[in-house]
Motif scaffolding. Structure first.
Motif, PDB file in Angstrom:
ATOM      1  N   GLU A  84      -8.893  10.356 -30.022  1.00 22.85           N
ATOM      2  CA  GLU A  84      -7.880  10.164 -31.056  1.00 22.85           C
ATOM      3  C   GLU A  84      -6.514  10.626 -30.538  1.00 22.85           C
ATOM      4  O   GLU A  84      -5.489   9.994 -30.805  1.00 22.85           O
ATOM      5  CB  GLU A  84      -8.281  10.951 -32.301  1.00 22.85           C
ATOM      6  N   GLU A  85      -6.505  11.705 -29.779  1.00 21.23           N
ATOM      7  CA  GLU A  85      -5.253  12.204 -29.196  1.00 21.23           C
ATOM      8  C   GLU A  85      -4.646  11.177 -28.235  1.00 21.23           C
ATOM      9  O   GLU A  85      -3.434  10.991 -28.193  1.00 21.23           O
ATOM     10  CB  GLU A  85      -5.479  13.539 -28.471  1.00 21.23           C
ATOM     11  N   TRP A 124      -2.934   8.495 -30.287  1.00 25.60           N
ATOM     12  CA  TRP A 124      -1.631   8.962 -30.760  1.00 25.60           C
ATOM     13  C   TRP A 124      -0.614   8.963 -29.616  1.00 25.60           C
ATOM     14  O   TRP A 124       0.546   8.590 -29.804  1.00 25.60           O
ATOM     15  CB  TRP A 124      -1.732  10.358 -31.366  1.00 25.60           C
ATOM     16  N   LEU A 174       0.555   5.389 -28.963  1.00 26.85           N
ATOM     17  CA  LEU A 174       1.223   4.689 -30.059  1.00 26.85           C
ATOM     18  C   LEU A 174       2.704   4.423 -29.785  1.00 26.85           C
ATOM     19  O   LEU A 174       3.149   3.273 -29.900  1.00 26.85           O
ATOM     20  CB  LEU A 174       1.020   5.432 -31.380  1.00 26.85           C
ATOM     21  N   LYS A 222       6.412   6.475 -34.703  1.00 26.40           N
ATOM     22  CA  LYS A 222       5.196   7.291 -34.593  1.00 26.40           C
ATOM     23  C   LYS A 222       5.214   8.413 -35.625  1.00 26.40           C
ATOM     24  O   LYS A 222       4.167   8.805 -36.148  1.00 26.40           O
ATOM     25  CB  LYS A 222       5.075   7.875 -33.184  1.00 26.40           C
ATOM     26  N   LEU A 254      -2.785   7.482 -39.421  1.00 26.98           N
ATOM     27  CA  LEU A 254      -4.019   7.002 -38.802  1.00 26.98           C
ATOM     28  C   LEU A 254      -4.993   6.620 -39.909  1.00 26.98           C
ATOM     29  O   LEU A 254      -5.445   7.466 -40.666  1.00 26.98           O
ATOM     30  CB  LEU A 254      -4.624   8.073 -37.900  1.00 26.98           C
ATOM     31  N   TYR A 299     -10.130   5.732 -36.795  1.00 31.22           N
ATOM     32  CA  TYR A 299     -10.291   5.871 -35.354  1.00 31.22           C
ATOM     33  C   TYR A 299     -11.779   5.847 -35.038  1.00 31.22           C
ATOM     34  O   TYR A 299     -12.561   6.570 -35.640  1.00 31.22           O
ATOM     35  CB  TYR A 299      -9.681   7.170 -34.805  1.00 31.22           C
ATOM     36  N   PHE A 322      -3.307   2.239 -36.962  1.00 31.91           N
ATOM     37  CA  PHE A 322      -2.180   3.005 -37.466  1.00 31.91           C
ATOM     38  C   PHE A 322      -1.349   2.199 -38.458  1.00 31.91           C
ATOM     39  O   PHE A 322      -0.921   1.090 -38.156  1.00 31.91           O
ATOM     40  CB  PHE A 322      -1.259   3.429 -36.313  1.00 31.91           C
TER      41      PHE A 322
END
Length: 142
Positions: free
Chosen positions: A10-11, A14, A17, A31, A36, A39, A45
């Motif tokens: 997930e990081e 991000w 993005l 951003k 979110l 995921y 997003f």
């Protein structure tokens, strides 16, 4: 040949993005307002101020092919008036930069699951069955 699993957290989604937003011609600072939605192997997003949802594809050897296929199907469904979420206008789809791929969709009204009735699904399913899927371009999709 088996596809190597590439860890994509997930990081990572991000982190990617703003890169994908920039590749789409959008301000990377969007951003900061992104939400979110989901995921799993991909990041989904929501960008509320633009009314769009960006689906970031997990980088892997099949990412380009899958993103291109999703964009092609999205365009076909638009042309067929299929009852689906639409690809967002104004973007060359799919979005790509390096090994990162994404598609951008119009945001649709979300209903809580307990408000979705069989008649909603039935009318959508009926419309799908009425679509001519004998189009050679779709038959050739990988």
């Amino acid at each position: 040949m088996p596809i190597a699993r590439i860890s994509y957290t997930e990081e990572d989604a991000w982190r990617d993005l703003p890169i994908l937003l920039g590749a789409a011609g959008l301000n990377e600072s969007l951003k900061n307002e992104a939400e979110l939605l989901h995921y799993n192997q991909n990041g989904l997003f929501r960008i509320p101020s633009l009314g769009i949802v960006m689906r970031n594809v997990r980088p892997n050897p099949l990412a380009a092919r899958r993103a291109k296929r999703v964009a092609k199907l999205g365009e076909y469904f638009r042309q067929s008036s299929a009852p689906t979420v639409r690809l967002a206008d104004g973007f060359i789809q799919p979005i790509s930069v390096g090994d990162l791929w994404a598609t951008i969709w119009n945001e649709e009204e979300r209903r809580p699951k307990d408000q979705i009735k069989g008649r909603h699904m039935g009318s959508a399913l009926k419309a799908f069955h009425e679509i001519d899927i004998s189009v050679p371009e779709l038959a050739a999709l990988p």
